[in-house]
Design a protein around this motif. Structure first.
Motif, PDB file in Angstrom:
ATOM      1  N   ARG A  13      39.198  43.294  45.989  1.00 35.35           N
ATOM      2  CA  ARG A  13      38.022  42.831  45.270  1.00 35.35           C
ATOM      3  C   ARG A  13      36.738  43.287  45.991  1.00 35.35           C
ATOM      4  O   ARG A  13      35.756  43.689  45.351  1.00 35.35           O
ATOM      5  N   GLY A  14      36.767  43.249  47.316  1.00 33.13           N
ATOM      6  CA  GLY A  14      35.607  43.660  48.085  1.00 33.13           C
ATOM      7  C   GLY A  14      35.247  45.114  47.865  1.00 33.13           C
ATOM      8  O   GLY A  14      34.070  45.463  47.719  1.00 33.13           O
ATOM      9  N   MET A  15      36.256  45.990  47.830  1.00 36.82           N
ATOM     10  CA  MET A  15      35.987  47.409  47.620  1.00 36.82           C
ATOM     11  C   MET A  15      35.396  47.657  46.249  1.00 36.82           C
ATOM     12  O   MET A  15      34.519  48.517  46.078  1.00 36.82           O
ATOM     13  N   MET A  16      35.853  46.918  45.248  1.00 37.44           N
ATOM     14  CA  MET A  16      35.278  47.025  43.909  1.00 37.44           C
ATOM     15  C   MET A  16      33.797  46.654  43.930  1.00 37.44           C
ATOM     16  O   MET A  16      32.955  47.355  43.341  1.00 37.44           O
ATOM     17  N   LEU A  17      33.458  45.561  44.612  1.00 40.46           N
ATOM     18  CA  LEU A  17      32.075  45.104  44.657  1.00 40.46           C
ATOM     19  C   LEU A  17      31.193  46.076  45.441  1.00 40.46           C
ATOM     20  O   LEU A  17      30.043  46.334  45.057  1.00 40.46           O
ATOM     21  N   VAL A  18      31.721  46.626  46.530  1.00 39.30           N
ATOM     22  CA  VAL A  18      30.966  47.607  47.307  1.00 39.30           C
ATOM     23  C   VAL A  18      30.695  48.847  46.460  1.00 39.30           C
ATOM     24  O   VAL A  18      29.577  49.384  46.447  1.00 39.30           O
ATOM     25  N   ALA A  19      31.717  49.299  45.734  1.00 41.89           N
ATOM     26  CA  ALA A  19      31.547  50.475  44.885  1.00 41.89           C
ATOM     27  C   ALA A  19      30.548  50.203  43.767  1.00 41.89           C
ATOM     28  O   ALA A  19      29.706  51.051  43.445  1.00 41.89           O
ATOM     29  N   ALA A  20      30.618  49.021  43.179  1.00 45.39           N
ATOM     30  CA  ALA A  20      29.729  48.699  42.055  1.00 45.39           C
ATOM     31  C   ALA A  20      28.286  48.524  42.493  1.00 45.39           C
ATOM     32  O   ALA A  20      27.362  48.683  41.676  1.00 45.39           O
ATOM     33  N   ALA A  21      28.054  48.220  43.768  1.00 42.86           N
ATOM     34  CA  ALA A  21      26.687  47.949  44.247  1.00 42.86           C
ATOM     35  C   ALA A  21      25.769  49.146  44.054  1.00 42.86           C
ATOM     36  O   ALA A  21      24.581  48.972  43.749  1.00 42.86           O
ATOM     37  N   GLY A  22      26.289  50.356  44.223  1.00 45.06           N
ATOM     38  CA  GLY A  22      25.453  51.552  44.080  1.00 45.06           C
ATOM     39  C   GLY A  22      24.928  51.732  42.663  1.00 45.06           C
ATOM     40  O   GLY A  22      23.711  51.777  42.440  1.00 45.06           O
ATOM     41  N   PRO A  23      25.824  51.850  41.650  1.00 44.96           N
ATOM     42  CA  PRO A  23      25.336  51.985  40.274  1.00 44.96           C
ATOM     43  C   PRO A  23      24.488  50.809  39.805  1.00 44.96           C
ATOM     44  O   PRO A  23      23.495  51.004  39.101  1.00 44.96           O
ATOM     45  N   LEU A  24      24.862  49.574  40.188  1.00 47.23           N
ATOM     46  CA  LEU A  24      24.067  48.417  39.771  1.00 47.23           C
ATOM     47  C   LEU A  24      22.651  48.497  40.335  1.00 47.23           C
ATOM     48  O   LEU A  24      21.674  48.134  39.658  1.00 47.23           O
ATOM     49  N   THR A  25      22.531  48.980  41.574  1.00 42.67           N
ATOM     50  CA  THR A  25      21.208  49.158  42.165  1.00 42.67           C
ATOM     51  C   THR A  25      20.409  50.191  41.377  1.00 42.67           C
ATOM     52  O   THR A  25      19.212  50.011  41.119  1.00 42.67           O
TER      53      THR A  25
ATOM     54  N   PHE B 269      26.815  58.571  36.194  1.00 42.58           N
ATOM     55  CA  PHE B 269      27.722  59.600  36.697  1.00 42.58           C
ATOM     56  C   PHE B 269      28.713  59.007  37.693  1.00 42.58           C
ATOM     57  O   PHE B 269      29.902  59.322  37.667  1.00 42.58           O
ATOM     58  N   ASN B 270      28.217  58.125  38.559  1.00 44.54           N
ATOM     59  CA  ASN B 270      29.102  57.535  39.564  1.00 44.54           C
ATOM     60  C   ASN B 270      30.098  56.554  38.975  1.00 44.54           C
ATOM     61  O   ASN B 270      31.044  56.162  39.657  1.00 44.54           O
ATOM     62  N   LEU B 271      29.906  56.142  37.737  1.00 42.77           N
ATOM     63  CA  LEU B 271      30.869  55.254  37.090  1.00 42.77           C
ATOM     64  C   LEU B 271      32.016  56.010  36.429  1.00 42.77           C
ATOM     65  O   LEU B 271      32.938  55.380  35.896  1.00 42.77           O
ATOM     66  N   LEU B 272      31.979  57.345  36.473  1.00 44.25           N
ATOM     67  CA  LEU B 272      33.132  58.095  35.963  1.00 44.25           C
ATOM     68  C   LEU B 272      34.381  57.659  36.737  1.00 44.25           C
ATOM     69  O   LEU B 272      34.349  57.569  37.967  1.00 44.25           O
ATOM     70  N   PRO B 273      35.484  57.382  36.050  1.00 46.41           N
ATOM     71  CA  PRO B 273      36.672  56.816  36.717  1.00 46.41           C
ATOM     72  C   PRO B 273      37.500  57.848  37.473  1.00 46.41           C
ATOM     73  O   PRO B 273      38.685  58.022  37.218  1.00 46.41           O
ATOM     74  N   VAL B 274      36.851  58.548  38.385  1.00 46.34           N
ATOM     75  CA  VAL B 274      37.522  59.579  39.182  1.00 46.34           C
ATOM     76  C   VAL B 274      37.226  59.323  40.656  1.00 46.34           C
ATOM     77  O   VAL B 274      36.057  59.342  41.043  1.00 46.34           O
ATOM     78  N   PRO B 275      38.233  59.038  41.475  1.00 52.83           N
ATOM     79  CA  PRO B 275      37.963  58.910  42.908  1.00 52.83           C
ATOM     80  C   PRO B 275      37.544  60.270  43.457  1.00 52.83           C
ATOM     81  O   PRO B 275      38.069  61.291  42.998  1.00 52.83           O
ATOM     82  N   PRO B 276      36.583  60.343  44.364  1.00 48.70           N
ATOM     83  CA  PRO B 276      35.987  59.257  45.152  1.00 48.70           C
ATOM     84  C   PRO B 276      34.713  58.656  44.552  1.00 48.70           C
ATOM     85  O   PRO B 276      33.967  57.993  45.282  1.00 48.70           O
ATOM     86  N   LEU B 277      34.422  58.910  43.287  1.00 50.04           N
ATOM     87  CA  LEU B 277      33.246  58.295  42.676  1.00 50.04           C
ATOM     88  C   LEU B 277      33.431  56.782  42.607  1.00 50.04           C
ATOM     89  O   LEU B 277      34.548  56.266  42.653  1.00 50.04           O
TER      90      LEU B 277
ATOM     91  N   GLY C 284      33.214  54.744  40.182  1.00 49.72           N
ATOM     92  CA  GLY C 284      34.041  54.317  39.052  1.00 49.72           C
ATOM     93  C   GLY C 284      35.519  54.407  39.363  1.00 49.72           C
ATOM     94  O   GLY C 284      36.316  53.572  38.910  1.00 49.72           O
ATOM     95  N   GLY C 285      35.917  55.409  40.132  1.00 46.97           N
ATOM     96  CA  GLY C 285      37.316  55.538  40.519  1.00 46.97           C
ATOM     97  C   GLY C 285      37.759  54.404  41.418  1.00 46.97           C
ATOM     98  O   GLY C 285      38.874  53.882  41.282  1.00 46.97           O
ATOM     99  N   ARG C 286      36.888  53.976  42.314  1.00 38.83           N
ATOM    100  CA  ARG C 286      37.243  52.880  43.217  1.00 38.83           C
ATOM    101  C   ARG C 286      37.236  51.534  42.492  1.00 38.83           C
ATOM    102  O   ARG C 286      38.018  50.647  42.822  1.00 38.83           O
ATOM    103  N   ILE C 287      36.351  51.410  41.508  1.00 40.54           N
ATOM    104  CA  ILE C 287      36.376  50.184  40.703  1.00 40.54           C
ATOM    105  C   ILE C 287      37.666  50.117  39.898  1.00 40.54           C
ATOM    106  O   ILE C 287      38.323  49.066  39.841  1.00 40.54           O
TER     107      ILE C 287
END
Length: 237
Positions: free
Chosen positions: A99-111, A158-166, A168-171
């Motif tokens: 859950r933490g990694m999802m939140l860390v990843a989401a912090a960038g696009p949300l910002t 762009f970062n929400l594209l569901p492809v790691p390491p973006l 979106g991929g980590r979410i």
């Protein structure tokens, strides 16, 4: 001294992009710190200094080659691609790793989405700058605000594209069952190559077939309209 006519536009575009990228990366580090991982802090990446986030290849070399190559061959810039130095995150130090990694990843696009909205709101007080600045200066401020909205929307989406390491991929990896998430994240070493191929190579070799570019352009246009509405400008005419 007379400056080239394109210089103010370039300055506004670079400033908007630098702010968007810097705060995107810093947001990852601050989110990780709040969730128990101080790796970014120990590496000096909890910083608003853009230089701390520069990747020599992704921030300088590739965008520079693309810029020069397009200007020499096409006479204009049709697209750019690059990345900043990833903020180091130790998933094992997070209090709730998945859950933490999802939140860390989401912090960038949300910002980025928050910054786009703030830029839209700043257009209101900017209307009063005509009493203090020249018309050209006021026009530059409005152009900077518009480019800030655009840069943050493009970077966030762009970062929400569901492809790691973006991001979106980590979410997505955090949402998948563990038996699927682990093999999915093994794509990470190749994910960046897949993104480069899809964004830059595919449209050239497949006669303009550009599904990712089309989707981003469509969503960015709708996102820009939404930002204008949420910042009380009434949306596009």
């Amino acid at each position: 001294m007379t400056f080239p006519s394109w210089l103010p536009e370039l300055a506004a575009a670079i400033l908007a992009a630098v702010i968007a990228i810097t705060l995107h990366e810093a947001a990852h580090g601050y989110a990780a710190l709040a969730l128990g991982d101080d790796t970014a802090k120990r590496h000096g990446r909890l910083s608003l200094n853009p230089i701390r986030h520069v990747d020599p290849i992704g921030t300088l070399l590739i965008p520079g080659v693309l810029l020069i190559g397009q200007l020499l061959t096409l006479g204009q810039v049709e697209g750019m691609f690059g990345w900043a130095k990833p903020v180091p995150v130790n998933i094992l130090r997070l209090r709730d790793p998945r859950r933490g990694m999802m939140l860390v990843a989401a912090a960038g696009p949300l910002t980025n989405f928050a910054l786009a909205w703030i830029a839209g709101l700043l257009a209101h007080p900017a209307a009063g700058l005509g009493d203090f600045l020249s018309p050209d200066s006021v026009s530059w401020v409005y152009r900077f605000i518009g480019l800030s909205i655009l840069a943050n929307l493009v970077l966030g989406l762009f970062n929400l594209l569901p492809v790691p390491p973006l991001d979106g991929g980590r979410i997505l990896a955090g949402l998948l069952p563990a038996r699927l998430a682990l093999p999915y994240m093994r794509l990470e070493p190749f994910g960046l190559l897949l993104v480069i191929a899809a964004v830059l190579v595919l449209p050239r070799v497949a006669d303009g077939f550009d599904p990712i570019g089309w989707a981003l352009r469509t969503v960015v246009a709708d996102g820009f309209d939404l930002i204008l509405t949420l910042s009380f400008h009434g949306g596009r005419a």
